[in-house]
Design a protein around this motif. Sequence first.
Motif, mmCIF file in Angstrom:
data_model
loop_
_atom_site.group_PDB
_atom_site.id
_atom_site.type_symbol
_atom_site.label_atom_id
_atom_site.label_comp_id
_atom_site.label_asym_id
_atom_site.label_seq_id
_atom_site.Cartn_x
_atom_site.Cartn_y
_atom_site.Cartn_z
ATOM 1 N N MET A 119 6.168 43.143 -153.936
ATOM 2 C CA MET A 119 7.118 43.819 -153.966
ATOM 3 C C MET A 119 7.608 43.691 -155.437
ATOM 4 O O MET A 119 8.113 44.787 -156.162
ATOM 5 N N GLY A 120 7.714 42.506 -156.075
ATOM 6 C CA GLY A 120 8.240 42.515 -157.252
ATOM 7 C C GLY A 120 7.299 43.225 -158.539
ATOM 8 O O GLY A 120 7.878 43.889 -159.067
ATOM 9 N N PRO A 121 5.995 43.162 -158.322
ATOM 10 C CA PRO A 121 5.167 43.922 -159.402
ATOM 11 C C PRO A 121 5.562 45.181 -159.222
ATOM 12 O O PRO A 121 5.444 46.244 -160.109
ATOM 13 N N LEU A 122 5.486 45.821 -157.741
ATOM 14 C CA LEU A 122 5.727 47.089 -157.470
ATOM 15 C C LEU A 122 6.909 47.679 -158.000
ATOM 16 O O LEU A 122 6.996 48.881 -158.878
ATOM 17 N N LEU A 123 8.058 46.976 -157.889
ATOM 18 C CA LEU A 123 9.496 47.292 -158.454
ATOM 19 C C LEU A 123 9.407 47.497 -160.005
ATOM 20 O O LEU A 123 9.922 48.392 -160.389
ATOM 21 N N LEU A 124 8.820 46.369 -160.580
ATOM 22 C CA LEU A 124 8.919 46.217 -161.988
ATOM 23 C C LEU A 124 7.838 47.579 -162.559
ATOM 24 O O LEU A 124 8.340 48.340 -163.492
ATOM 25 N N GLY A 125 6.710 47.559 -161.722
ATOM 26 C CA GLY A 125 5.872 49.084 -162.452
ATOM 27 C C GLY A 125 6.729 50.160 -162.207
ATOM 28 O O GLY A 125 6.597 51.234 -162.940
ATOM 29 N N CYS A 126 7.393 50.386 -161.090
ATOM 30 C CA CYS A 126 8.038 51.917 -160.781
ATOM 31 C C CYS A 126 9.102 51.802 -161.986
ATOM 32 O O CYS A 126 9.153 53.041 -162.320
ATOM 33 N N PHE A 127 9.927 50.766 -162.277
ATOM 34 C CA PHE A 127 11.023 50.850 -163.274
ATOM 35 C C PHE A 127 10.218 51.270 -164.632
ATOM 36 O O PHE A 127 10.827 52.247 -165.314
ATOM 37 N N ILE A 128 9.360 50.516 -164.918
ATOM 38 C CA ILE A 128 8.576 50.753 -166.432
ATOM 39 C C ILE A 128 8.176 52.183 -166.275
ATOM 40 O O ILE A 128 8.271 53.102 -167.225
#
Length: 188
Positions: A141-150
């Motif tokens: 979830m952390g990498p997914l949310l970071l990637g979605c934000f970027i």
Amino acid sequence: MKNIFKKYIPAPHTITEHRWISKLGPKIKDPNLWHLNRRSVSYGILAGTFCAFIPLPIQIFFAIFACFFIRGNLPVAVASTWISNPFTYLPLYFFCYEVGAWLWGFPVDSTGKPIQIQFDLILSDFQLFIHQLGNLGWKAMGPLLLGCFIVGTLTAVGCFIVIRVLWRVHIYRAWNHRREKRFNKKKW
């Protein structure tokens, strides 16, 4: 350029009088949310494209509320949230996950090894398979949310710039066309 958008966007009164949309109050009837100009359309694209990368099924509502604050065109924002749709969810969020995992680091278990799902456990030990899948889900979830934000931020800013440039080019061409028309009229 304005005519292109006017062709596909419904009239504001047909939308604001809808029983569910009218519950948003008088703010929804603000003419700036429905006006078609370079500023409002580009901000509508910005809001809608950024909200398209939110991994929740209520992206349209986020885009509507973003338009309230940045004064973007509401129909354009709602339409641009459809960048992510049932056909593009998997490749879009996989790409966002990969970007986030590259920036954050891959999800690992307690020993520091990357988490791997053993799909052969589906038939033999389904409970262990579900446990592995859940473990991966929370750690991913952390990498997914970071990637979605970027990716969402970069895509939204890119679309914002492209709309601004295309609109300016269109205006420049229209001015030149009118100038040539006047010049040719004076020649005769």
